[in-house]
Motif scaffolding. Structure first.
Motif, PDB file in Angstrom:
ATOM      1  N   LEU A  47       0.834  -1.202   0.000  1.00 15.67           N
ATOM      2  CA  LEU A  47       0.000   0.000   0.000  1.00 15.67           C
ATOM      3  C   LEU A  47       0.872   1.257   0.000  1.00 15.67           C
ATOM      4  N   ALA A  48       1.968   1.226   0.757  1.00 12.54           N
ATOM      5  CA  ALA A  48       2.879   2.375   0.786  1.00 12.54           C
ATOM      6  C   ALA A  48       3.486   2.618  -0.584  1.00 12.54           C
ATOM      7  N   LEU A  53       3.822   6.051  -5.152  1.00 13.32           N
ATOM      8  CA  LEU A  53       3.900   6.268  -6.597  1.00 13.32           C
ATOM      9  C   LEU A  53       2.801   7.211  -7.060  1.00 13.32           C
ATOM     10  N   ALA A  54       1.598   7.044  -6.488  1.00 11.18           N
ATOM     11  CA  ALA A  54       0.503   7.951  -6.832  1.00 11.18           C
ATOM     12  C   ALA A  54       0.830   9.377  -6.396  1.00 11.18           C
ATOM     13  N   LEU A  90      -5.101  -9.239   1.339  1.00 12.10           N
ATOM     14  CA  LEU A  90      -5.914  -8.375   0.484  1.00 12.10           C
ATOM     15  C   LEU A  90      -5.186  -7.069   0.189  1.00 12.10           C
ATOM     16  N   MET A  91      -4.487  -6.522   1.184  1.00 15.40           N
ATOM     17  CA  MET A  91      -3.709  -5.304   0.966  1.00 15.40           C
ATOM     18  C   MET A  91      -2.618  -5.524  -0.079  1.00 15.40           C
ATOM     19  N   ALA A  98      -2.483  -1.657  -7.857  1.00 17.81           N
ATOM     20  CA  ALA A  98      -2.497  -0.199  -7.960  1.00 17.81           C
ATOM     21  C   ALA A  98      -1.137   0.341  -8.390  1.00 17.81           C
ATOM     22  N   THR A  99      -0.063  -0.230  -7.869  1.00 14.91           N
ATOM     23  CA  THR A  99       1.280   0.224  -8.237  1.00 14.91           C
ATOM     24  C   THR A  99       1.530   0.059  -9.727  1.00 14.91           C
ATOM     25  N   LEU A 100       1.202  -1.114 -10.261  1.00 18.63           N
ATOM     26  CA  LEU A 100       1.442  -1.360 -11.674  1.00 18.63           C
ATOM     27  C   LEU A 100       0.550  -0.491 -12.563  1.00 18.63           C
TER      28      LEU A 100
END
Length: 275
Positions: A47-48, A53-54, A90-91, A98-100
């Protein structure tokens, strides 16, 4: 291998920042192992990485963006009253995807995605050092009060109904500390290297220690030794730090297991003679 890199002024700040976060992650890892929630480190790290990245895509430094996703995950776990490792799995799925997707659909491309995966230790500055020292200071300050409560909640989960609210607050506070530690560790060391520091030293310590204090001492010794050796090897061989740290951590596990198997016949022989 040259130990002179440790006194090179160019690497003094990165080395100090890495050393501080190593001690912090090792301490947090010991309590995660105690709670049987070691997968939290990998889930929060994913998640971090995604939020970091976002944040970079929005113009925020990774050291600011990364904690947002990790803390959000920790708070969701705390308020949802989830237990065990299922929520962290799940995380991992959420953070990985999300990262990709962020890397593939922004101008950043995959370069910064690889940077978050591999870490940025060599570019750590005084801001990273200050944050790492602050986090380590907070952990050292609250750990003497937090550890007994977490140990009691782990060993006696059904006792002291009246104190469950306090236990929940301490547990939630610990989750936030883990989130901040993994966010900073992911930004400095890279995702898997930060996870290795949380997972390997406590795992070895729990297999050898006879008390909680001894477990903490072994955890800190193994974590700091892995970091020191990996730092010197990576710079001497001109290699990225994150993968080298993971290799060193795995090598320590292999050596420890070989030593344990080698000592097993000796222990068995002593037991037979004692009977």
């Amino acid at each position: 291998m040259s130990w002179a890199v440790l006194v090179d002024p160019l690497f003094q700040v990165p080395f100090a920042a890495g050393a501080a976060i190593t001690l912090a992650l090792s301490l947090l890892g010991a309590l995660l192992r105690l709670r049987d929630e070691w997968l939290a480190a990998l889930g929060l790290a994913h998640l971090a990485g995604a939020s970091g990245l976002a944040g970079l895509a929005l113009g925020l430094p990774a050291v600011v963006g990364a904690p947002l996703g990790a803390v959000a995950g920790a708070l969701a776990k705390a308020f949802g009253r989830y237990r065990g490792n299922a929520v962290y799995a799940l995380m991992i799925l959420i953070g990985w995807s999300a990262t990709l997707l962020v890397a593939a659909n922004t101008a950043l491309g995959s370069a910064l995605g690889h940077a978050l995966v591999e870490g940025q230790l060599y570019f750590a500055g005084k801001l990273h050092l200050a944050i790492a020292l602050a986090l380590l200071g907070v952990i050292a300050l609250v750990l003497p009060r937090m550890a007994p409560r977490l140990i009691h909640a782990r060993l006696f989960p059904g006792s002291a109904t009246a104190s469950r609210g306090a236990d929940w607050r301490w547990g939630s506070g610990f989750d936030v500390l883990v989130a901040l530690g993994m966010a900073l560790g992911t930004g400095i060391f890279g995702l898997m290297a930060a996870f290795a520091l949380v997972f390997v030293p406590p795992w070895l310590a729990f297999r050898q220690a006879c008390s909680w204090r001894q477990c903490v001492r072994i955890t800190l010794w193994v974590g700091s030794s892995c970091y020191l050796l990996a730092f010197v090897l990576a710079l001497s061989l001109d290699q990225p730090f994150g993968p080298v740290l993971v290799v060193v951590a795995v090598a320590v596990v292999v050596v420890g297991e070989l030593r344990r198997f080698a000592l097993r016949p000796m222990v068995a022989g002593k037991n037979k003679r004692s009977h």
